[in-house]
Structures are given as C-alpha cells and as structure tokens.
Design an enzyme around this catalytic site. Structure first.
Site, PDB file in Angstrom:
ATOM      1  N   LYS A  49       0.335  -1.153  -0.190  1.00 15.61           N
ATOM      2  CA  LYS A  49      -0.398   0.071  -0.099  1.00 15.61           C
ATOM      3  C   LYS A  49       0.789   0.909   0.142  1.00 15.61           C
ATOM      4  O   LYS A  49       0.690   2.451  -0.867  1.00 15.61           O
ATOM      5  CB  LYS A  49      -0.633  -0.412   0.753  1.00 15.61           C
ATOM      6  CG  LYS A  49      -2.076  -1.291   1.434  1.00 15.61           C
ATOM      7  CD  LYS A  49      -2.758  -1.428   2.053  1.00 15.61           C
ATOM      8  CE  LYS A  49      -3.825  -2.768   2.241  1.00 15.61           C
ATOM      9  NZ  LYS A  49      -4.385  -3.025   3.787  1.00 15.61           N
ATOM     10  N   GLN A  93      -4.513  -1.451   9.592  1.00 13.11           N
ATOM     11  CA  GLN A  93      -4.769  -3.234   9.244  1.00 13.11           C
ATOM     12  C   GLN A  93      -4.989  -4.422  10.256  1.00 13.11           C
ATOM     13  O   GLN A  93      -4.668  -4.595  11.394  1.00 13.11           O
ATOM     14  CB  GLN A  93      -3.098  -3.568   9.094  1.00 13.11           C
ATOM     15  CG  GLN A  93      -2.546  -4.927   8.300  1.00 13.11           C
ATOM     16  CD  GLN A  93      -3.164  -4.706   6.950  1.00 13.11           C
ATOM     17  OE1 GLN A  93      -2.994  -3.791   6.439  1.00 13.11           O
ATOM     18  NE2 GLN A  93      -3.604  -5.696   6.034  1.00 13.11           N
ATOM     19  N   ASP A 116     -11.273   2.677   4.509  1.00 14.32           N
ATOM     20  CA  ASP A 116     -12.364   1.372   4.103  1.00 14.32           C
ATOM     21  C   ASP A 116     -13.355   0.403   4.140  1.00 14.32           C
ATOM     22  O   ASP A 116     -13.681   0.101   4.400  1.00 14.32           O
ATOM     23  CB  ASP A 116     -10.366   0.113   4.810  1.00 14.32           C
ATOM     24  CG  ASP A 116     -10.514  -0.845   3.436  1.00 14.32           C
ATOM     25  OD1 ASP A 116     -11.276  -1.051   2.528  1.00 14.32           O
ATOM     26  OD2 ASP A 116      -9.817  -1.987   4.050  1.00 14.32           O
TER      27      ASP A 116
END
Ligand code: NAP
Length: 281
Positions: A49, A93, A116
């Site tokens: 990322k 994460q 997200d």
C-alpha cells in the site's frame, strides 16, 4: 473459453488517471496506516500500500505498534490522526491482536477519514441504500471491474460465497443497491452447489482453495474469485478451480491479477476522494 477480467489492466488505467490529477495538486493526499504486531502477511500488505501510494504521489505514513500495546494507546493514536489535518485517510491493518476490541478501534476512526469503510456510520449508509463517504475497497474494486467489462448487475442473480465484513456482507448490499438479486452463502449453507449453479454472477470470497468446481457453475456465468490462498506448493491461488471453470464461464478473474489489484486501486482512489471531501474541492 472464458474471457479474463483483468484487474491489472483496469487498475492501471484508473491509477494512471489518478496520478495525473494528483500531479497538479499543490497539497498532496495522505494515507495513514497503523499496523499492530509482527504478522508477516500484514507487513507485506502494508508495504504494498505504501509503495503504491508513493508511486502515485500520495503521502504515506505507516505507524508500527508492538503487539502488546495497550488498547488505549492505539485509540489515542487514532484520535491524533483524526485531528491531524494533513491526514486524509486512516486504515488499521487487520487482524489485530486478540486483546484489542477490533470494533471499538474501527469505530474510533472519524467516518470522513474511514478510507476502507469499516465505520458503522458508513456501513449503515450502504445498508440503508445510501452513499457512504467512500465504499469498501474490495467490493468497490469488484463492481468497478464488472463495470469496465460492461457486465450489468441490474436484474442478475448474484451468488456470493462468504459473509465477512470486509467482502461478502458489504458487497451483497452494494449489489442489492444496484438492483441485483443477491444470495449470500457461508459455511453453514446447505447444498452450496445447487445455489451457486443459479448464479449469473458468482463471487467466491471464502478463502478455501479449490472450493468452486466446474459442476458448481452455470454455463456462461461470470465468476469473480476474491480468494487469496496458498496451495500445497505454496503458490498463490484463489477459491476457484481456474482451469476447470474457465472452460464453462463467460468471464473469470485470475488469481493473482484479478480482484487484488482492484482492491489496492480502490484504496488509492478512496484516499484521493477523502482528500477532496476534506478540502471541499
Ligand atoms: P473470512 O473472514 O474468513 O470469511 C470467509 C467467509 O467464507 C465466511 O463467511 C465463511 O463462512 C465462508 N466460508 C468459509 N468456508 C466456506 C465453505 N466451505 N463454504 C461456504 N462458505 C465458506 O475471510 P475474508 O476476510 O472475507 O477473505 C476471504 C478470502 O478473500 C481470503 O482468501 C482472503 O485472503 C481473500 N481476500 C482477498 C482480497 C483481495 O483484495 N483479493 C481482499 C480481502 C480478502 P462463516 O461466516 O460461516 O464462517
């Protein structure tokens, strides 16, 4: 023989355009990623990322925290990033160590920086047929990939195998919002193959290699493989038996090179969209 739904080509086209737009900005978008602990797979994803963000001219901050961190310290860090005007998107994460309540952490992220789309505010917007600030990365990537190949969702029978919060559940609601007729299957589903055979569009997000065989797929169906598994030889593979199923499907995603690149592409687009939202462009 099925045509490939090529996530590498589609994501490259989207990201080349994004890089051009970012080039002309005075101020650059910024993505902050928090990683807790030493999980090797998580470290690989976070580095990917970061690399992609930097290639595009997006600033990237990676915050590494030890696995024994006190939950309050993690929540304080998110608070700090929420208030930091230079940070546009925040991603924690997953998975997190067991002693940390994942839901509390995800709810701490400000919904306008929820890159997200895990915050209940944003997920609730989708569940009620409304627009979140940005859509979750993997489902958004899948829908974008289908759009690129002019595969319509309206009126189609979609079967999704998997009901996780990251893929199956939000994807089912997003496809329902696009007027598909959606069936969601999971590990307790009885007679899975009878259901998958009804699908015009079959999405597998179970994380089980070899789960979807030819006899579970209707002739001419579109098959989207979200799975990222390692086979007995350590090779990356999806949930779908590609060699068998490509002989019967009309379109199919490869693994790697299908949904994976689309997911990271959505993350970059989402960071840019949140930057624009916060800067009212
Ligand atoms: P997850 O949280 O483990 O969820 C898996 C889902 O599949 C669950 O709903 C589970 O049912 C269901 N399932 C498992 N075995 C099944 C079976 N034999 N028959 C029917 N349903 C079954 O996994 P996830 O995070 O959604 O990820 C799924 C896969 O996608 C993994 O391989 C992951 O690495 C991959 N992934 C790829 C991307 C990408 O960008 N390509 C992004 C995210 C995830 P229950 O709910 O009943 O347990």
């Amino acid at each position: 023989m099925a045509k490939l739904l090529d996530g590498k080509i589609v994501s490259k086209e989207i990201l080349d355009n994004l890089a051009d737009e970012i080039l002309f900005l005075d101020k650059k978008p910024c993505l902050a990623v928090i990683i807790v602990g030493e999980d090797p797979a998580s470290k690989i994803y976070v580095n990917l990322k970061k690399k992609k963000a930097l290639e595009l001219g997006i600033n990237s901050i990676v915050i590494e925290m030890p696995s024994n961190i006190a939950p309050a310290q993690l929540l304080n860090k998110i608070d700090e990033l929420n208030k930091d005007e230079k940070v546009n998107g925040i991603l924690v994460q997953l998975p997190l160590p067991k002693h940390i309540n994942k839901d509390l952490v995800l709810e701490k992220i400000c919904p306008t920086k929820d890159v997200d789309c895990f915050h209940p505010y944003n997920i609730g917007k989708i569940a009620t047929g409304n627009k979140p600030y940005v859509y979750p990365c993997t489902p958004k990537g899948i829908i974008r990939l289908l759009e690129y190949y002019d595969i319509k969702l309206e009126g189609k029978n979609v079967v999704i195998v998997g009901r996780s919060n990251i893929v199956g559940r939000p994807l089912s609601q997003m496809m329902l919002n696009e007027n598909a007729t959606v069936t969601v299957c999971h590990s307790r589903t009885k007679k899975l193959s009878e259901i998958t055979k009804q699908a015009d569009i079959l999405v597998s997000a179970a994380g089980k290699s070899g789960l979807i065989k030819k006899d579970m797929v209707k002739e001419g169906a579109v098959v989207v493989d979200v799975g990222m598994n390692r086979n007995e030889n350590g090779k990356l593979c999806g949930d779908v038996d590609f060699e068998e199923v490509e002989t019967i499907a009309s379109y199919i995603t490869p693994v790697p090179g299908g949904v994976g690149p689309m997911t990271i592409c959505s993350l970059m687009v989402n960071t840019y969209d949140l930057f624009n939202l916060q800067n009212r462009i």
